[in-house]
Design a protein around this motif. Structure first.
Motif, PDB file in Angstrom:
ATOM      1  N   ASP A  54     -68.010 -20.450 -67.675  1.00 40.39           N
ATOM      2  CA  ASP A  54     -66.789 -19.650 -67.779  1.00 40.39           C
ATOM      3  C   ASP A  54     -66.643 -19.002 -69.146  1.00 40.39           C
ATOM      4  N   THR A  55     -67.125 -19.700 -70.198  1.00 37.00           N
ATOM      5  CA  THR A  55     -66.896 -19.206 -71.564  1.00 37.00           C
ATOM      6  C   THR A  55     -68.168 -19.319 -72.414  1.00 37.00           C
ATOM      7  N   PRO A  56     -68.249 -18.508 -73.470  1.00 36.25           N
ATOM      8  CA  PRO A  56     -69.366 -18.651 -74.413  1.00 36.25           C
ATOM      9  C   PRO A  56     -69.377 -20.015 -75.099  1.00 36.25           C
ATOM     10  N   ASP A  57     -68.205 -20.593 -75.369  1.00 37.92           N
ATOM     11  CA  ASP A  57     -68.159 -21.907 -76.012  1.00 37.92           C
ATOM     12  C   ASP A  57     -68.811 -22.979 -75.149  1.00 37.92           C
ATOM     13  N   GLU A  58     -68.573 -22.931 -73.835  1.00 34.36           N
ATOM     14  CA  GLU A  58     -69.204 -23.902 -72.941  1.00 34.36           C
ATOM     15  C   GLU A  58     -70.722 -23.744 -72.966  1.00 34.36           C
ATOM     16  N   ALA A  59     -71.184 -22.516 -72.917  1.00 36.96           N
ATOM     17  CA  ALA A  59     -72.627 -22.258 -72.959  1.00 36.96           C
ATOM     18  C   ALA A  59     -73.227 -22.759 -74.269  1.00 36.96           C
ATOM     19  N   SER A  60     -72.543 -22.518 -75.354  1.00 34.39           N
ATOM     20  CA  SER A  60     -73.017 -22.939 -76.666  1.00 34.39           C
ATOM     21  C   SER A  60     -73.064 -24.469 -76.779  1.00 34.39           C
ATOM     22  N   ARG A  61     -72.050 -25.132 -76.265  1.00 33.12           N
ATOM     23  CA  ARG A  61     -72.042 -26.607 -76.296  1.00 33.12           C
ATOM     24  C   ARG A  61     -73.196 -27.175 -75.477  1.00 33.12           C
ATOM     25  N   PHE A  62     -73.458 -26.587 -74.314  1.00 32.87           N
ATOM     26  CA  PHE A  62     -74.554 -27.088 -73.496  1.00 32.87           C
ATOM     27  C   PHE A  62     -75.898 -26.817 -74.157  1.00 32.87           C
ATOM     28  N   LEU A  63     -76.041 -25.669 -74.777  1.00 29.66           N
ATOM     29  CA  LEU A  63     -77.273 -25.373 -75.509  1.00 29.66           C
ATOM     30  C   LEU A  63     -77.482 -26.402 -76.611  1.00 29.66           C
ATOM     31  N   GLY A  64     -76.433 -26.762 -77.323  1.00 27.93           N
ATOM     32  CA  GLY A  64     -76.538 -27.799 -78.353  1.00 27.93           C
ATOM     33  C   GLY A  64     -76.991 -29.134 -77.775  1.00 27.93           C
ATOM     34  N   PHE A  65     -76.461 -29.481 -76.603  1.00 27.95           N
ATOM     35  CA  PHE A  65     -76.869 -30.706 -75.912  1.00 27.95           C
ATOM     36  C   PHE A  65     -78.361 -30.648 -75.564  1.00 27.95           C
ATOM     37  N   LEU A  66     -78.802 -29.517 -75.013  1.00 28.67           N
ATOM     38  CA  LEU A  66     -80.217 -29.378 -74.673  1.00 28.67           C
ATOM     39  C   LEU A  66     -81.101 -29.543 -75.902  1.00 28.67           C
ATOM     40  N   GLN A  67     -80.720 -28.910 -76.992  1.00 24.03           N
ATOM     41  CA  GLN A  67     -81.525 -28.969 -78.218  1.00 24.03           C
ATOM     42  C   GLN A  67     -81.554 -30.372 -78.805  1.00 24.03           C
ATOM     43  N   ALA A  68     -80.413 -31.050 -78.827  1.00 27.32           N
ATOM     44  CA  ALA A  68     -80.320 -32.360 -79.479  1.00 27.32           C
ATOM     45  C   ALA A  68     -80.802 -33.515 -78.610  1.00 27.32           C
ATOM     46  N   LYS A  69     -80.532 -33.454 -77.311  1.00 30.12           N
ATOM     47  CA  LYS A  69     -80.784 -34.614 -76.448  1.00 30.12           C
ATOM     48  C   LYS A  69     -81.914 -34.444 -75.439  1.00 30.12           C
ATOM     49  N   VAL A  70     -82.217 -33.218 -75.056  1.00 27.08           N
ATOM     50  CA  VAL A  70     -83.213 -33.030 -74.001  1.00 27.08           C
ATOM     51  C   VAL A  70     -84.532 -32.548 -74.583  1.00 27.08           C
ATOM     52  N   TRP A  71     -84.542 -31.379 -75.165  1.00 23.18           N
ATOM     53  CA  TRP A  71     -85.802 -30.788 -75.631  1.00 23.18           C
ATOM     54  C   TRP A  71     -86.422 -31.538 -76.792  1.00 23.18           C
ATOM     55  N   SER A  72     -85.649 -32.324 -77.513  1.00 19.55           N
ATOM     56  CA  SER A  72     -86.177 -33.072 -78.657  1.00 19.55           C
ATOM     57  C   SER A  72     -86.857 -34.379 -78.238  1.00 19.55           C
ATOM     58  N   SER A  73     -86.813 -34.695 -76.951  1.00 19.09           N
ATOM     59  CA  SER A  73     -87.357 -35.957 -76.458  1.00 19.09           C
ATOM     60  C   SER A  73     -88.433 -35.708 -75.403  1.00 19.09           C
ATOM     61  N   ALA A  74     -89.634 -36.184 -75.668  1.00 20.23           N
ATOM     62  CA  ALA A  74     -90.727 -36.013 -74.699  1.00 20.23           C
ATOM     63  C   ALA A  74     -90.416 -36.700 -73.377  1.00 20.23           C
ATOM     64  N   SER A  75     -89.664 -37.787 -73.408  1.00 14.30           N
ATOM     65  CA  SER A  75     -89.343 -38.471 -72.148  1.00 14.30           C
ATOM     66  C   SER A  75     -88.280 -37.714 -71.354  1.00 14.30           C
ATOM     67  N   ASN A  76     -87.412 -36.978 -72.020  1.00 13.48           N
ATOM     68  CA  ASN A  76     -86.399 -36.182 -71.323  1.00 13.48           C
ATOM     69  C   ASN A  76     -86.921 -34.825 -70.877  1.00 13.48           C
ATOM     70  N   ALA A  77     -87.934 -34.320 -71.553  1.00 10.11           N
ATOM     71  CA  ALA A  77     -88.523 -33.013 -71.225  1.00 10.11           C
ATOM     72  C   ALA A  77     -90.044 -33.156 -71.153  1.00 10.11           C
ATOM     73  N   PRO A  78     -90.540 -33.945 -70.183  1.00  5.68           N
ATOM     74  CA  PRO A  78     -91.963 -34.292 -70.159  1.00  5.68           C
ATOM     75  C   PRO A  78     -92.925 -33.129 -69.913  1.00  5.68           C
ATOM     76  N   ALA A  79     -92.475 -32.063 -69.299  1.00  6.62           N
ATOM     77  CA  ALA A  79     -93.391 -30.964 -68.992  1.00  6.62           C
ATOM     78  C   ALA A  79     -93.193 -29.754 -69.902  1.00  6.62           C
ATOM     79  N   LEU A  80     -92.300 -29.869 -70.864  1.00  6.97           N
ATOM     80  CA  LEU A  80     -92.018 -28.757 -71.773  1.00  6.97           C
ATOM     81  C   LEU A  80     -93.221 -28.482 -72.665  1.00  6.97           C
ATOM     82  N   VAL A  81     -93.582 -27.213 -72.767  1.00 10.38           N
ATOM     83  CA  VAL A  81     -94.676 -26.783 -73.631  1.00 10.38           C
ATOM     84  C   VAL A  81     -94.079 -25.824 -74.659  1.00 10.38           C
TER      85      VAL A  81
END
Length: 95
Positions: A54-81
């Protein structure tokens, strides 16, 4: 509507898809209203994801979550290249 546009290479679509689905609840929690996952017809090891908010703030918060918690962890993002390319987009006025 605001779109978080994400593109990145992957090593295995099945592994990537399973990891993506593990975060379905988080997407709802962060306000994702709709999602679209696409793959180039000439590159099965690449994904393009559009997540609608709905808002840019929501998108930005989720992007921060992806960067901090998902993409930074090989176990959370096992196929990321490599590193995902992202943009937060809003509709442009035309006409």
């Amino acid at each position: 509507m605001t779109t978080l546009h994400i593109e990145h290479a992957i090593s295995d679509y099945g592994v990537w898809s399973a990891a993506f689905e593990r975060f379905a609840e988080a997407r709802v929690k962060f306000g994702v209203r709709a999602q679209r996952v696409q793959r180039p017809i000439d590159d099965p090891n690449y994904v393009v994801i559009d997540l609608e908010f709905d808002t840019p703030d929501e998108a930005s918060r989720f992007l921060g979550f992806l960067q901090a918690k998902v993409w930074s962890s090989a176990s959370n993002a096992p196929a990321l290249v490599g590193h995902p390319r992202t943009r937060i987009l809003q509709p442009a006025a035309t006409g």
